[in-house]
Design a protein around this motif. Structure first.
Motif, PDB file in Angstrom:
ATOM      1  N   UNK A  16      32.780  38.674  41.051  1.00 10.59           N
ATOM      2  CA  UNK A  16      31.469  38.120  41.389  1.00 10.59           C
ATOM      3  C   UNK A  16      30.476  39.233  41.694  1.00 10.59           C
ATOM      4  N   UNK A  17      30.915  40.212  42.462  1.00  6.73           N
ATOM      5  CA  UNK A  17      30.029  41.336  42.770  1.00  6.73           C
ATOM      6  C   UNK A  17      29.632  42.071  41.492  1.00  6.73           C
ATOM      7  N   UNK A 152      21.385  36.265  28.796  1.00  9.60           N
ATOM      8  CA  UNK A 152      22.317  35.230  29.238  1.00  9.60           C
ATOM      9  C   UNK A 152      23.601  35.245  28.419  1.00  9.60           C
ATOM     10  N   UNK A 153      23.472  35.569  27.142  1.00  9.24           N
ATOM     11  CA  UNK A 153      24.671  35.674  26.313  1.00  9.24           C
ATOM     12  C   UNK A 153      25.567  36.807  26.810  1.00  9.24           C
ATOM     13  N   UNK A 154      24.921  37.937  27.131  1.00  9.80           N
ATOM     14  CA  UNK A 154      25.696  39.076  27.646  1.00  9.80           C
ATOM     15  C   UNK A 154      26.377  38.714  28.959  1.00  9.80           C
ATOM     16  N   UNK A 155      25.652  38.045  29.845  1.00 13.82           N
ATOM     17  CA  UNK A 155      26.240  37.659  31.130  1.00 13.82           C
ATOM     18  C   UNK A 155      27.359  36.646  30.949  1.00 13.82           C
ATOM     19  N   UNK A 156      27.190  35.722  30.028  1.00  8.94           N
ATOM     20  CA  UNK A 156      28.255  34.748  29.772  1.00  8.94           C
ATOM     21  C   UNK A 156      29.511  35.422  29.227  1.00  8.94           C
ATOM     22  N   UNK A 157      29.310  36.385  28.313  1.00  7.64           N
ATOM     23  CA  UNK A 157      30.460  37.116  27.776  1.00  7.64           C
ATOM     24  C   UNK A 157      31.148  37.928  28.878  1.00  7.64           C
ATOM     25  N   UNK A 158      30.299  38.521  29.747  1.00  8.14           N
ATOM     26  CA  UNK A 158      30.884  39.278  30.867  1.00  8.14           C
ATOM     27  C   UNK A 158      31.674  38.353  31.789  1.00  8.14           C
ATOM     28  N   UNK A 161      34.889  37.596  30.156  1.00 11.18           N
ATOM     29  CA  UNK A 161      35.762  38.771  30.214  1.00 11.18           C
ATOM     30  C   UNK A 161      36.360  38.941  31.612  1.00 11.18           C
ATOM     31  N   UNK A 162      35.510  38.824  32.652  1.00 11.04           N
ATOM     32  CA  UNK A 162      36.007  38.961  34.023  1.00 11.04           C
ATOM     33  C   UNK A 162      36.997  37.849  34.355  1.00 11.04           C
TER      34      UNK A 162
END
Length: 467
Positions: A16-17, A152-158, A161-162
């Motif tokens: 989350x961090x 948002x796509x990058x954050x969703x992929x991240x 992944x996390x």
């Protein structure tokens, strides 16, 4: 499960961090780009009015920007009229934007998330248009936005992944924790099985293999030591019972025979000659005395084994105990000559047990002393010696004198249970000392008891009474 839960919590917090840090960094870059797209320099009122006059509708943008630019750019008046500067689309105007147009504050609005006319997410900044004198143009603001689809796509992929890494980490931690727990608790399982086996079969020969120096290994060693001690105790108990039964058999057989002779005499009416009757009664009395002495010695031996010496130890005046025991020995051997040299010596011991031990040593000296013989008793520097002038102990018998129920061939005709010296040795050892029997110069036997102590009592000990 605890390991997996702990790892899951830690991974979740870190993930989350990490996600929020990446989001903040991406938004910071977008905000930096947006600040470069607004009017950073003042414009003339004429230029601004000309561009406003060309704005007819959001679908008809002015000529302030390139049509292919990804940025949204528009001018908004206080009444909500919009003039599009870029062909990317129209930004939805909020009440806060119109309020900023009326305020003439000349400040930038906060960067915020918004939507365009098609409902797509954008990052928006609203600011006043500054005229040539550096003052805000009345009732008009500029709005610039950047699409957030890629972000948002990058954050969703991240996030995916996390989530995947976190799930793999939690599963791996759970599997590792399970393996470690099973490996670590294997000795505990073995210990449990051993305890259950002992409880089920009473087999005290079970031993657990010990490896390492950790707490489980220490527990296993303690269990092995406990079972070994219990096994030895049970063996000693069994041996004591067997020896006691053997020793009891002889006086009981003799007593039974004598009682049967007396009973048969009464039943048949054939009286026993007076001398024989007196001999039978004396034999019965002697056998009863021997049985009572044997039972008393067995009780003393069992009590000394069951009672922990540390629970009843105290400061004892050994010279007082020796003097009291000597007084009793004089009563048992009135024809003997006793000499005593008792100097003060204080020890840590159980008073009653130590007195019994000294009495037993003196009783042996009285028993084996010839008529009108002498018994010499001395206590110097913690060394108590009792010397008699009897026949002595053969060299072959000396190693066995402290064994239970053992009696030399010369002593089998004398009264006694064969437990006296065994009780003496145990009592002296519990007090931290030792005892030895040695041939005395000129004949006889010398018993030497050594117990650590001091010639003066400790300050907090009760006063002793000289005998």
């Amino acid at each position: 499960m605890l390991t997996a839960a702990a790892v899951a919590f830690a991974v979740a917090v870190v993930s989350v961090i990490c996600w929020f840090l990446v989001q903040g960094k991406l938004y910071e870059e977008i905000d930096s780009k947006l600040s470069g797209q607004i009017f950073n320099q003042t414009v003339s009122p004429t230029t601004l009015r000309n561009n406003l006059s060309d704005c007819r509708a959001p679908e008809m943008p002015g000529n302030f920007g390139e049509q292919t630019s990804p940025y949204y750019a528009q001018l908004v008046q206080s009444d909500g009229t919009t003039c599009v500067r870029s062909g990317a689309g129209t930004i939805k105007v909020t009440a806060a934007d119109r309020a900023l147009a009326k305020s003439r504050s000349g400040r930038f609005d906060k960067y915020r998330d918004g939507t365009d006319s098609r409902g797509r997410a954008v990052r928006v900044v609203t600011a006043h248009v500054l005229l040539d004198p550096g003052t805000p143009y009345p009732d008009i603001v500029q709005m610039v936005a950047y699409p957030l689809a890629d972000t948002q796509k990058t954050l969703n992929e991240l996030a995916l992944l996390l989530l995947g890494v976190s799930g793999a980490g939690v599963l791996g931690a759970g599997a590792a924790g399970l393996w470690i727990a099973r490996a670590g608790l294997k000795p505990v399982d073995e210990l449990t099985e051993a305890v259950e086996h002992v409880a089920r079969t009473e087999d005290l020969t079970v031993r657990i293999p010990v490896e390492g120096e950790d707490e489980i290994a220490r527990l296993s060693r303690s269990f092995n030591s406990m079972t070994a001690a219990l096994g030895d105790s049970r063996d000693r108990q069994a041996q004591l019972i067997a020896d006691a039964g053997h020793e009891l058999r002889t006086p009981l057989t003799s007593l039974r025979t004598n009682v049967e002779l007396l009973a048969r005499s009464e039943e048949t009416g054939r009286p026993i000659p007076p001398d024989d009757r007196r001999a039978l009664m004396a034999s019965v009395k002697a056998q009863m005395t021997e049985l009572a002495a044997l039972i008393g010695d067995l009780q003393e031996l069992s009590r000394s084994e069951a009672t922990h010496p540390a629970e009843s130890l105290g400061v004892v005046a050994l010279h007082d105990i020796a003097a009291a025991a000597l007084g009793r020995a004089r009563l048992r051997g009135p024809e003997l000559t006793f000499t005593a040299d008792l100097r003060p010596w204080y020890v840590q011991a159980e008073p009653a047990a130590l007195e019994r031990a000294v009495i037993n040593v003196l009783d042996n000296a009285v028993k084996f002393s010839p008529p009108a013989g002498a018994v010499e008793v001395a206590l110097r520097g913690g060394r108590l010696t009792v010397r008699d002038h009897g026949p002595g102990i053969p060299a072959d018998d000396l190693p066995h004198v402290f064994e239970r129920f053992w009696r030399s061939s010369s002593a089998r005709s004398l009264p006694g249970s064969g437990l006296g010296l065994s009780i003496v040795a145990r009592t002296v050892q519990q007090s931290g000392g030792d005892i030895a029997l040695t041939p005395a110069p000129g004949g006889g036997t010398e018993a030497v008891i050594r117990i650590p102590g001091a010639a003066t009592p400790p300050p907090d000990s009760p006063p002793s009474h000289e005998a």
